[in-house]
Design an enzyme around this catalytic site. Structure first.
Site, short mmCIF file in Angstrom:
data_model
loop_
_atom_site.label_atom_id
_atom_site.label_comp_id
_atom_site.label_asym_id
_atom_site.label_seq_id
_atom_site.Cartn_x
_atom_site.Cartn_y
_atom_site.Cartn_z
N CYS A 172 -2.72 -2.17 13.33
CA CYS A 172 -1.49 -1.37 13.34
C CYS A 172 -1.65 -0.14 14.22
O CYS A 172 -0.68 0.37 14.76
CB CYS A 172 -1.16 -0.84 11.94
SG CYS A 172 -0.89 -2.10 10.72
N ALA A 186 0.83 -1.21 0.00
CA ALA A 186 0.00 0.00 0.00
C ALA A 186 0.86 1.26 0.00
O ALA A 186 0.58 2.21 -0.74
CB ALA A 186 -0.92 0.00 1.22
N GLU A 212 10.38 -4.83 15.40
CA GLU A 212 9.20 -4.06 14.96
C GLU A 212 8.10 -4.07 16.01
O GLU A 212 6.94 -3.79 15.71
CB GLU A 212 8.71 -4.59 13.61
CG GLU A 212 9.75 -4.50 12.50
CD GLU A 212 9.77 -3.16 11.76
OE1 GLU A 212 8.71 -2.56 11.53
OE2 GLU A 212 10.88 -2.69 11.42
N HIS A 256 4.69 -7.59 8.21
CA HIS A 256 4.64 -7.88 9.65
C HIS A 256 3.72 -9.08 9.84
O HIS A 256 2.78 -9.27 9.06
CB HIS A 256 4.02 -6.71 10.44
CG HIS A 256 4.87 -5.50 10.57
ND1 HIS A 256 4.38 -4.22 10.40
CD2 HIS A 256 6.18 -5.35 10.86
CE1 HIS A 256 5.35 -3.34 10.60
NE2 HIS A 256 6.45 -4.00 10.87
O1 SUG Z 1 6.06 0.50 8.71
N1 SUG Z 1 3.91 2.39 6.71
C1 SUG Z 1 4.12 1.58 7.89
C2 SUG Z 1 2.89 0.73 8.17
C3 SUG Z 1 3.01 0.01 9.48
C4 SUG Z 1 1.90 -0.94 9.71
N2 SUG Z 1 2.03 -1.56 10.96
C5 SUG Z 1 1.73 -2.84 11.24
N3 SUG Z 1 1.46 -3.72 10.33
N4 SUG Z 1 1.75 -3.19 12.49
C6 SUG Z 1 5.36 0.70 7.73
O2 SUG Z 1 5.59 0.21 6.61
C7 SUG Z 1 4.46 4.11 5.12
C8 SUG Z 1 4.95 5.55 5.13
C9 SUG Z 1 4.94 6.20 3.78
O3 SUG Z 1 5.19 5.51 2.78
O4 SUG Z 1 4.63 7.40 3.73
C10 SUG Z 1 4.73 3.36 6.40
O5 SUG Z 1 5.68 3.70 7.10
#
Ligand code: SUG
EC number: 3.5.3.23
Length: 448
Positions: free
Chosen positions: A371, A27, A174, A250
């Protein structure tokens, strides 16, 4: 004594943007440079917190971080006044400015790993801030995370805080996104389940080929040691490297657990049968009856799981012992996932109800309901020792909503990040927030 799972949700910060910063997070990569709406993002998150509170769950809030992180830019050689630092970075190294502006601390499942007092050697609740070493924009979170957690859980009689692990990929950590706890009731000893993506020191473990495995076995073991967990109260399992290569960055993108239940995808783990048997026997030793709900790939593919975030859901215990699943809107718009969920809740098993939330602003960066929350199991005495300013109430919800309405922009693109005015806006918003949440001085601009 009564015990609870308290969900502390990350409040989305005023610089929420789509930076395309997370290689391996589908995403984040596919929405890179899209225009974001920080105000909507924060209100969507607050609406989920309010809804859970209204349903009778214990709900808390975790403050966002100071962004742009000017100090981080200075460490990379940008100099002058704060405005000059930002302008110079925008001109010479836009990706670094974008990284220093990320509101990624909103995904507090990555803030820390938390072990409840019933599991730990000294009978305190233990927190280890995650070093988030895999991505630069996230690796700068942990110093402020530690200060904020310290201000929320300040009573040393009940709470113990550990600094993030050494900041190298071999100890990539993480936080709670790769950690689940099984128990009969939240206040009793349980089994802590650590899922890792690779081993840094033992070449016998396979690793993904395409995308990074963010969590190492060595990091998980270090956290278990720091928290004083008993060997018989811990299970380690390896994530299937092939799902990491399909975007499962994750474990909480492919499995979720609560109480005595693990809800997971058929392809989530390596050596699944052995792992389930170990969870079952270790939980039995503390009086629990482990149950697993496996979603077969014939019903929901890994790709559908990644796109819909079915497993990035919150599995919550209802008073009658049955469970409720909080899923993002994207699960309802995926026909296979939605059909699976209808079958699941109609089958008379432990998961009886599904509730859908619109979290699109966060979802577009790869962050679903799970998350956005850090789970902390607490007994009554410990809950009473938490800073009351961060526990969600109807008046706090109103104050935070008004605070967002007053301070947040409703669109954010790269050029907005280069505007030095944004830094001033964020600082004045956060200064007010620390007063609303009674945190004291936690941000670099407040303490330096
Ligand atoms: O670390 N996205 C976060 C999403 C974290 C989701 N957390 C869990 N699944 N627990 C990451 O990848 C995207 C930031 C950006 O592209 O602007 C980001 O950091």
């Amino acid at each position: 004594m009564k015990s609870f799972e308290v969900n502390f949700d990350g409040l989305v910060g005023p610089t929420h943007n789509y930076g395309g910063l997370s290689y391996g997070n589908v995403a984040s990569q596919s929405n890179s440079q899209a225009c974001s709406n920080p105000k909507e993002a924060a209100l969507q998150g607050l609406a989920k917190m309010k809804a859970l509170m209204d349903m009778g769950f214990q709900q808390g809030v975790l403050a966002p971080q100071e962004r742009p992180d000017v100090a981080a830019l200075r460490r990379l050689g940008f100099a002058g006044s704060d405005a000059e630092v930002i302008q110079q970075a925008a001109k010479e190294a836009m990706p670094l400015l974008v990284a220093s502006c990320s509101a990624s601390s909103m995904w507090v499942a990555n803030a820390a790993t938390v072990s409840p007092s019933a599991d730990t050697a000294d009978g305190r609740v233990h927190f280890t801030a995650a070093n988030l070493n895999c991505k630069y924009h996230r690796s700068i979170e942990h110093p402020t995370t530690s200060r904020v957690l310290g201000a929320m859980f300040a009573d040393q009689q009940h709470f113990a805080h550990h600094a993030a692990l050494p900041a190298v990929a071999q100890f990539g950590d993480e936080g709670a996104a790769n950690h689940t706890r099984f128990c009969r009731t939240y206040g009793e000893a349980g089994v802590e389940f650590f899922v890792f993506g690779r081993s840094a020191f033992d070449t016998r473990y396979p690793a993904p080929q395409k995308y990074p495995a963010r969590q190492t076995l060595e990091a998980s073991r270090a956290v278990a040691r720091l928290h004083g967990l008993r060997e018989e109260g811990v299970v380690y399992a390896q994530q299937n490297p092939s799902v990491i290569d399909q975007g499962v960055f994750h474990n909480d993108v492919i499995a979720v657990g609560n109480g005595e239940v693990l809800f997971y995808h058929e392809d989530a783990f390596l050596e699944t049968d052995k792992m389930l048997a170990e969870l079952s026997s270790k939980l039995a030793r503390v009086g629990g009856k482990f149950q697993s709900v496996c979603v077969p790939r014939s019903a929901v593919s890994v790709d559908d799981a990644v796109r819909s975030y079915l497993f990035n859901s919150q599995l919550l215990s209802r008073p009658d012992g049955s469970m409720l699943l909080i899923v993002p809107e994207e699960c309802r718009s995926n026909p296979r996932v939605w059909q699976y969920l209808q079958g699941l809740t109609g089958a008379g098993g432990v998961i009886r109800e599904v509730q859908v939330f619109d979290l699109k602003q966060s979802m577009q960066n790869g962050g679903g309901p799970a998350c956005l929350r850090l789970r902390v199991a607490l007994n009554e005495t410990e809950l009473a020792a938490v800073n009351p300013g961060v526990i969600m109430t109807a008046p706090l919800y109103d104050s935070l909503t008004q605070w967002v309405e007053r301070h947040y922009r409703d669109r954010m693109t790269e050029s907005d990040l280069a505007d030095p005015q944004l830094l001033l806006e964020c600082r004045s918003a956060l200064d007010e927030l620390t007063q609303i949440l009674k945190l004291g001085a936690v941000y670099p601009f407040q303490i330096n």
